[in-house]
Design a protein around this motif. Structure first.
Motif, short mmCIF file in Angstrom:
data_model
loop_
_atom_site.label_atom_id
_atom_site.label_comp_id
_atom_site.label_asym_id
_atom_site.label_seq_id
_atom_site.Cartn_x
_atom_site.Cartn_y
_atom_site.Cartn_z
N LEU A 123 0.83 -1.21 0.00
CA LEU A 123 0.00 0.00 0.00
C LEU A 123 0.86 1.25 0.00
CD1 LEU A 123 -2.71 -1.11 2.59
CD2 LEU A 123 -2.99 -0.87 0.11
N TRP A 124 1.90 1.28 0.79
CA TRP A 124 2.82 2.42 0.79
C TRP A 124 3.42 2.62 -0.60
CZ3 TRP A 124 3.04 6.03 4.37
CH2 TRP A 124 2.71 5.73 5.69
N GLU A 125 3.87 1.54 -1.19
CA GLU A 125 4.52 1.64 -2.50
C GLU A 125 3.53 2.11 -3.57
OE1 GLU A 125 7.60 1.32 -3.11
OE2 GLU A 125 8.44 0.34 -1.35
N ARG A 126 2.32 1.60 -3.52
CA ARG A 126 1.34 2.01 -4.54
C ARG A 126 0.98 3.47 -4.41
NH1 ARG A 126 -0.39 3.53 -8.23
NH2 ARG A 126 -2.14 2.88 -9.54
N TRP A 127 0.78 3.93 -3.20
CA TRP A 127 0.45 5.35 -3.02
C TRP A 127 1.65 6.24 -3.31
CZ3 TRP A 127 -3.65 7.97 -3.37
CH2 TRP A 127 -3.75 9.26 -2.88
N ALA A 128 2.85 5.74 -3.01
CA ALA A 128 4.05 6.52 -3.30
C ALA A 128 4.21 6.69 -4.81
CB ALA A 128 5.27 5.84 -2.70
N ARG A 129 3.95 5.65 -5.59
CA ARG A 129 4.05 5.80 -7.04
C ARG A 129 3.08 6.84 -7.56
NH1 ARG A 129 4.12 0.15 -7.09
NH2 ARG A 129 2.06 0.07 -8.09
N TYR A 130 1.90 6.90 -6.97
CA TYR A 130 0.92 7.91 -7.41
C TYR A 130 1.40 9.32 -7.05
CZ TYR A 130 -3.41 10.56 -7.65
OH TYR A 130 -4.34 11.51 -7.96
N GLU A 131 1.92 9.45 -5.85
CA GLU A 131 2.41 10.79 -5.45
C GLU A 131 3.61 11.21 -6.29
OE1 GLU A 131 1.21 12.96 -3.63
OE2 GLU A 131 0.01 12.13 -2.02
N TYR A 132 4.49 10.28 -6.59
CA TYR A 132 5.66 10.64 -7.39
C TYR A 132 5.26 11.08 -8.80
CZ TYR A 132 8.32 8.22 -3.75
OH TYR A 132 8.86 7.84 -2.56
N TYR A 160 2.04 12.09 -9.96
CA TYR A 160 1.00 13.11 -10.15
C TYR A 160 0.89 14.10 -9.00
CZ TYR A 160 -0.21 9.34 -13.33
OH TYR A 160 -0.15 8.37 -14.29
N GLY A 161 1.64 13.90 -7.93
CA GLY A 161 1.60 14.86 -6.83
C GLY A 161 2.70 15.89 -6.93
N ASP A 162 2.75 16.78 -5.93
CA ASP A 162 3.80 17.79 -5.93
C ASP A 162 4.97 17.30 -5.09
OD1 ASP A 162 2.84 17.97 -3.37
OD2 ASP A 162 1.88 19.92 -3.64
N LEU A 163 6.07 18.03 -5.15
CA LEU A 163 7.31 17.61 -4.50
C LEU A 163 7.17 17.62 -2.99
CD1 LEU A 163 10.21 16.72 -4.77
CD2 LEU A 163 10.89 19.13 -4.89
N ALA A 164 6.47 18.59 -2.47
CA ALA A 164 6.33 18.68 -1.02
C ALA A 164 5.55 17.48 -0.47
CB ALA A 164 5.62 19.98 -0.65
N ALA A 165 4.50 17.10 -1.18
CA ALA A 165 3.72 15.94 -0.73
C ALA A 165 4.54 14.67 -0.82
CB ALA A 165 2.45 15.82 -1.57
N GLU A 212 13.43 5.62 -6.19
CA GLU A 212 12.08 5.25 -6.59
C GLU A 212 11.31 6.46 -7.11
OE1 GLU A 212 10.33 2.49 -6.74
OE2 GLU A 212 11.92 1.14 -6.11
N ARG A 213 11.60 7.65 -6.56
CA ARG A 213 10.92 8.86 -7.02
C ARG A 213 11.34 9.24 -8.42
NH1 ARG A 213 12.45 14.14 -4.21
NH2 ARG A 213 12.73 12.71 -2.48
N HIS A 214 12.53 8.86 -8.84
CA HIS A 214 13.05 9.22 -10.15
C HIS A 214 13.12 7.99 -11.07
CE1 HIS A 214 14.39 12.49 -7.54
NE2 HIS A 214 14.35 13.24 -8.63
#
Length: 864
Positions: free
Chosen positions: A613-622, A624-629, A652-654
């Motif tokens: 769950l962490w990984e799936r939500w992290a991929r979404y934030e990376y 389509y989200g902003d850098l601060a989030a 993972e973010r890049h």
């Protein structure tokens, strides 16, 4: 004269009156139960005073109980009762037959064989052994003829049964029309089994019967010769035992009539006869393994062979493979029968499949092959009848039930499809309940043993001094912490039960698909309503229903979300279901509800379970989200997973899809991208040796290098991946998984699919030059034969994990043995030299604690 017992209506009236008078419903129920017991006894109550110690009523009651004790069951009755509970027990049936034969009771013999034929229909050895009891006494011929009509007209006749039948017909048939009756019986027999390998005796007897016919005129003599010639010409083209002897007899027959015409007839048939003899040799190789001799009987009865349910051990899998090869070989028309004789070809293959489903009664794959071939030649009704018979033998077969439902759906028989799915679900439900009961009984016995051991431990602990007690607690602390950790989790779920429950849900999903296709979305909703009330329904059914509502119900997001939320009430502790729900919300761009779902459930799971769950939500934030989030989320993940290095989250973010430049360029990890652009598929992570193999193919060796210096390890690794690919293919695998799967389904040997073709790489051709000469075909066939393992080894192999659980590199056994032969093992007294750095890791290293996350379960079920 006693009064008749009260009726049910009188009982209810009495109960209601007593309830109104006393105001106690409990009393009325007691009265009703008492009256019903009296009614069951069939008479008025017999009241007797309470016995006293001096009355001796206890002795009388004990004597009455002894009088009503049923007589002990015989061994035949006991075994018959066991077979009613477990009918598929071949050894039990053989023992029951022996007991019935030894008793000499014809009624027991009838019951035994009738019960056996219910479980094993169309089994020739059982039919023949049953018939033999009615052929010695002429007064029993009526019973024998009734059985012959039943076995020959309602079931599939066999060579053994038809030979037995023809012997009986020639024995009892008399009168002026006897020859005509016998001739029709021969035509019937040859029409069913004339193409069988073992039909030589029937053909020989038929030809001799035709030759023995009396004639009075020249025309009748000519008719007889034509009939004999036609029988010979048909028989010598069939690959059966002693066909060479029939050919020699036919040559003598033609030469005895006219040598001039004989030369023409014989020359026209020579090619077909030689083809039959060639095919006979191949046929014998196939059938020797498939038809082992039956076990010898204990008494004078005929030997009986019964099919046994598979355990899918190596022997069973080898047997299925041999049957698959044989059936495909028969379908390939090895006799090269021409299109004008297509009826003969169809008759031959059909008889082979009928024999196959009798011998392999409990193998669903063989039944499905018979159905698919019969349906392919346009015999739809016979194909559906095959499926129905296969389901009777294998009621829990998924392939047969699904195929039967689809066939009925194509015919528009929707009511029968509903009945098929309901019956299939009932069978699986009973299996689940039986499995649950077995597991609970095993757990209860284990818990009782554990409680006894704990009581013994407590009693022993009373005699331990304080210092000894402290030492003992310190010694057992790891075990106690392990037990506490297991107790903190949810109640344990048995893997076998979970797997069966998941399979059970697949049936509901297919049922809903049928309802939507055939009757509309409303029917699928009604089926889902039944599934919701079923305690065995897994979460996959909820997901399938929600997605069906979204994709087939005008993209109704609210209905799909309500189904997911309803599933959360039951499966909120299932990480995979929550992950599917989260992925669905992300896919429909519902960010607010997706974020709310993530925050609601993330704290309910342990860090190990919550990682997907962490990984799936992290991929979404990376993405389509902003850098601060994204940085805020990484800070939370660092608190949950303190052992993860900071660079892991940064990499993972890049990262995009399978492209991880930081891991490859900056950290030295080796990630295979292979031919992702050319094949249109994502690459998979490869070992360093495989990458070196690709470099070796691109860079030819220097002219001065010897064969030993041309990286044989590289050739071995790449060649092993070429000839023996992983059973669970990954994207961009060097060997196409679709080709490999087709070879498995077609029954071809693995070597056949890995033959070298023109244009193979240089190192591959060099390897072929170095390899030993190929073995001949006979050696390969010997190697392909199944190996009978001892029972202990079969049990041990059965306890090993499935081959599908291994997704690493596959090594060639010959190469490994060669490495062991050439290995230099120093003595134990010699000083161990420091091994040099491995040359197979240029600029790379294995990931110690950072590897790209591949999704929950390795991406096996991932949808988003």
């Amino acid at each position: 004269m006693s009064e008749p017992p009260p009726s049910e209506s009188q009982l209810e009236e009495t109960a209601s009156m007593s309830g109104e008078q006393d105001g106690k419903t409990e009393l009325s129920h007691d009265i009703v139960n008492a009256l019903r017991q009296l009614q069951a006894g069939g008479g008025a109550p017999q009241y007797s005073p309470t016995p006293t110690p001096t009355q001796g009523n206890g002795e009388e009651s004990a004597a009455m109980k002894q009088d009503h004790t049923p007589p002990p069951q015989s061994e035949w009755d006991r075994l018959r009762a066991q077979l009613r509970e477990r009918p598929v027990d071949a050894d039990g049936w053989l023992s029951l037959v022996d007991l019935a034969e030894e008793s000499g009771d014809i009624e027991k013999i009838k019951q035994t064989y009738e019960g056996m034929l219910e479980v094993y229909p169309n089994t020739p050895s059982v039919q023949i052994a049953y018939l033999k009891h009615f052929l010695d006494d002429p007064s029993q011929f009526g019973q024998a003829e009734a059985l012959f009509r039943r076995f020959l007209l309602r079931t599939t006749p066999s060579v053994e049964l038809l030979k037995f039948y023809l012997t009986y017909i020639r024995r009892v048939t008399t009168g002026p029309n006897a020859r005509e009756v016998i001739r029709k019986c021969y035509d019937f027999a040859l029409g069913h089994v004339g193409q069988d390998k073992d039909s030589y005796e029937i053909w020989q007897d038929y030809i001799n019967f035709l030759k023995a016919g009396e004639t009075n005129t020249t025309w009748e003599e000519q008719q007889k010769m034509d009939a004999v010639r036609k029988a010979y010409q048909h028989a010598v083209q069939i690959p059966m035992e002693n066909v060479k002897r029939l050919w020699e007899e036919y040559q003598d027959f033609e030469n005895g009539l006219n040598r001039i015409t004989a030369k023409k007839f014989i020359s026209d048939l020579t090619e077909a006869h030689m083809q039959a003899r060639t095919v006979l040799n191949q046929l014998q190789e196939h059938l020797t393994v498939l038809f082992p001799p039956p076990p010898p009987p204990k008494n004078n009865r005929p030997a009986i062979w019964l099919p046994r349910p598979p355990t899918f051990n190596p022997n069973d899998r080898a047997l299925v493979q041999r049957w698959r090869l044989y059936l495909k070989w028969e379908e390939s028309n090895p006799l090269e029968i021409e299109e004008k004789d297509r009826t003969t070809f169809l008759q031959r293959v059909q008889s082979v499949y009928r024999k196959a489903v009798v011998r392999m009664r409990y193998y669903s794959e063989i039944w499905y092959m018979a159905y698919a071939w019969t349906n392919s030649i346009g015999k739809t009704d016979e194909a559906i009848a095959l499926l129905k018979s296969g389901i009777e033998a294998n009621p829990a077969s998924f392939v047969l039930n699904f195929a039967y439902a689809e066939a009925l759906e194509l015919q528009g028989n929707f009511a029968e499809v509903h009945a098929t799915y309901e019956k299939f679900l009932e069978v699986l439900r009973k299996d689940l309940e039986a499995t649950e009961e077995r597991i609970n009984s095993a757990n209860s016995s284990n818990s009782s043993i554990g409680s006894q051991n704990s009581q013994k431990t407590e009693s022993n602990a009373m005699d331990i001094t304080p210092n000894q007690s402290q030492l003992q607690l310190q010694a057992t602390s790891p075990n106690s912490s392990f037990a506490t950790q297991a107790a903190d989790e949810k109640p344990p779920k048995n893997k076998e039960l979970l797997d069966k429950r998941t399979d059970y849900g697949i049936v509901y999903i297919m049922y809903m698909r049928f309802g939507r296709r055939a009757e509309g979305l409303k029917s699928a909703r009604n089926i889902f309503g039944k599934a919701r009330r079923d305690r065995w329904t897994p979460w996959e059914v909820y997901e399938a229903a929600a997605l069906m509502e979204y994709h087939c119900g005008n993209k109704d997001v609210q209905v799909a979300s309500r189904i997911f939320e309803k599933g959360m009430e039951t499966f909120g502790d299932e990480v995979e279901f929550v992950l599917r729900y989260l992925g669905f919300l992300i896919s429909i761009n519902d960010e607010n509800n997706a974020r709310a779902l993530f925050e609601r459930v993330i704290g309910t799971f342990s860090p190990e379970k919550a990682r997907p769950l962490w990984e799936r939500w992290a991929r979404y934030e990376y993405q389509y989200g902003d850098l601060a989030a994204a940085q805020k989320l990484e800070k939370r993940m660092a608190e949950v997973y303190p052992s993860d290095p900071p660079i892991k989250r940064f990499a993972e973010r890049h990262k995009y899809l399978n492209i991880d430049a930081i891991a490859v360029r900056d950290l030295g990890f080796v990630l295979g991208r292979q031919s992702a652009r050319s094949s249109g598929m994502l690459g998979r992570a490869d070992t360093i040796q495989s990458l070196m193999a690709s470099q070796a193919k691109e860079t030819p060796p220097a002219p001065s290098s010897s064969k030993r210096q041309s990286s044989p390890e590289t050739r071995r690794r790449d060649d092993s991946r070429t000839e023996y690919p992983s059973k669970r293919p990954r994207p961009a695998s060097p060997v196409p998984a679709r080709e490999r799967d087709r070879e498995w389904r077609d029954g071809r040997d693995g070597r056949e699919g890995s033959r070298r073709r023109h244009g193979s790489p240089m190192w591959e051709r060099e390897r072929e030059r170095e390899a030993p000469p190929r073995r001949n075909f006979k050696e390969d066939r010997e190697e392909d034969k199944g190996v009978a393992l001892p029972g202990v080894l079969s049990w041990f192999i059965g306890t090993l994990p499935s081959s599908n659980s291994f997704d690493g590199p596959v090594f060639r056994t010959d190469d490994l043995m060669q490495v062991f032969r050439n290995a230099v093992i120093p003595s134990s007294t010699a000083a161990r030299a420091r091994s040099p750095p491995s040359a197979s890791r240029p600029g790379g290293r294995p990931p110690p604690d950072y590897g790209p996350y591949q999704g929950p379960g390795g991406g096996r079920r991932g949808r988003w």
